[in-house]
Design an enzyme around this catalytic site. Structure first.
Site, PDB file in Angstrom:
ATOM      1  N   ALA A  21      26.218  13.981   6.813  1.00  0.00           N
ATOM      2  CA  ALA A  21      27.492  13.645   7.461  1.00  0.00           C
ATOM      3  C   ALA A  21      28.687  14.005   6.591  1.00  0.00           C
ATOM      4  O   ALA A  21      29.659  14.604   7.066  1.00  0.00           O
ATOM      5  CB  ALA A  21      27.522  12.163   7.819  1.00  0.00           C
ATOM      6  N   GLN A  80      26.257   4.579   0.498  1.00  0.00           N
ATOM      7  CA  GLN A  80      27.436   4.430   1.330  1.00  0.00           C
ATOM      8  C   GLN A  80      27.531   5.592   2.319  1.00  0.00           C
ATOM      9  O   GLN A  80      27.093   6.690   2.035  1.00  0.00           O
ATOM     10  CB  GLN A  80      28.714   4.392   0.468  1.00  0.00           C
ATOM     11  CG  GLN A  80      28.799   3.190  -0.437  1.00  0.00           C
ATOM     12  CD  GLN A  80      27.930   3.335  -1.681  1.00  0.00           C
ATOM     13  OE1 GLN A  80      27.507   4.410  -2.048  1.00  0.00           O
ATOM     14  NE2 GLN A  80      27.651   2.230  -2.329  1.00  0.00           N
ATOM     15  N   HIS A  81      28.140   5.314   3.451  1.00  0.00           N
ATOM     16  CA  HIS A  81      28.288   6.334   4.489  1.00  0.00           C
ATOM     17  C   HIS A  81      29.757   6.508   4.806  1.00  0.00           C
ATOM     18  O   HIS A  81      30.450   5.513   4.997  1.00  0.00           O
ATOM     19  CB  HIS A  81      27.537   5.899   5.747  1.00  0.00           C
ATOM     20  CG  HIS A  81      27.718   6.834   6.893  1.00  0.00           C
ATOM     21  ND1 HIS A  81      27.072   8.041   6.958  1.00  0.00           N
ATOM     22  CD2 HIS A  81      28.491   6.752   8.005  1.00  0.00           C
ATOM     23  CE1 HIS A  81      27.432   8.649   8.083  1.00  0.00           C
ATOM     24  NE2 HIS A  81      28.290   7.886   8.736  1.00  0.00           N
ATOM     25  N   PRO A  82      30.259   7.672   4.880  1.00  0.00           N
ATOM     26  CA  PRO A  82      29.612   8.936   4.529  1.00  0.00           C
ATOM     27  C   PRO A  82      29.893   9.313   3.075  1.00  0.00           C
ATOM     28  O   PRO A  82      31.039   9.310   2.645  1.00  0.00           O
ATOM     29  CB  PRO A  82      30.282   9.934   5.466  1.00  0.00           C
ATOM     30  CG  PRO A  82      31.669   9.396   5.654  1.00  0.00           C
ATOM     31  CD  PRO A  82      31.547   7.889   5.547  1.00  0.00           C
ATOM     32  N   GLU A  86      24.105  10.303   0.238  1.00  0.00           N
ATOM     33  CA  GLU A  86      23.145  10.003   1.305  1.00  0.00           C
ATOM     34  C   GLU A  86      22.060  11.061   1.389  1.00  0.00           C
ATOM     35  O   GLU A  86      20.963  10.780   1.862  1.00  0.00           O
ATOM     36  CB  GLU A  86      23.843   9.946   2.666  1.00  0.00           C
ATOM     37  CG  GLU A  86      24.677   8.731   2.901  1.00  0.00           C
ATOM     38  CD  GLU A  86      25.317   8.780   4.270  1.00  0.00           C
ATOM     39  OE1 GLU A  86      24.912   7.961   5.112  1.00  0.00           O
ATOM     40  OE2 GLU A  86      26.190   9.621   4.485  1.00  0.00           O
TER      41      GLU A  86
END
Length: 97
Positions: A21, A80-82, A86
């Site tokens: 992402a 953590q996103h984004p 990841e």
């Protein structure tokens, strides 16, 4: 399966950054994260990172090697996103025997 050179029976799993992402947000189209996993113990014994933030991502893989982390440990680690980090747990989630 026959042992690999050096006597270590291992498998690899990769994740393309183009599926990440954060990489999509930043327009990154090239790169990947590869984990090298000892088959029997499922410990991460190495890794290769090519692309965006490779110099930062490899540090988490180096830590996993140093503490004898299993691929499951990394797959379950919340990132953590984004963020580009990841991609490490996304690669680990792709692992299966």
């Amino acid at each position: 399966m026959l042992p690999r050179p050096g006597g270590i029976n291992y498998v690899t799993v990769s994740y393309p950054l183009e599926d990440d992402a954060y990489a999509q947000i930043m327009g990154v189209r090239e790169g990947w994260v590869k984990l090298i996993i000892e088959r029997e113990s499922q410990r991460i014994i190495g890794g290769v990172v090519y692309g965006e933030a490779a110099s930062m991502i490899i540090n988490e893989i180096a830590l996993a090697v140093a503490v004898n982390a299993r691929v499951k440990d990394i797959a379950l680690l919340a990132h953590q996103h984004p963020t580009i980090f990841e991609s490490i747990d996304r690669a680990a989630i792709r692992f299966s025997l």
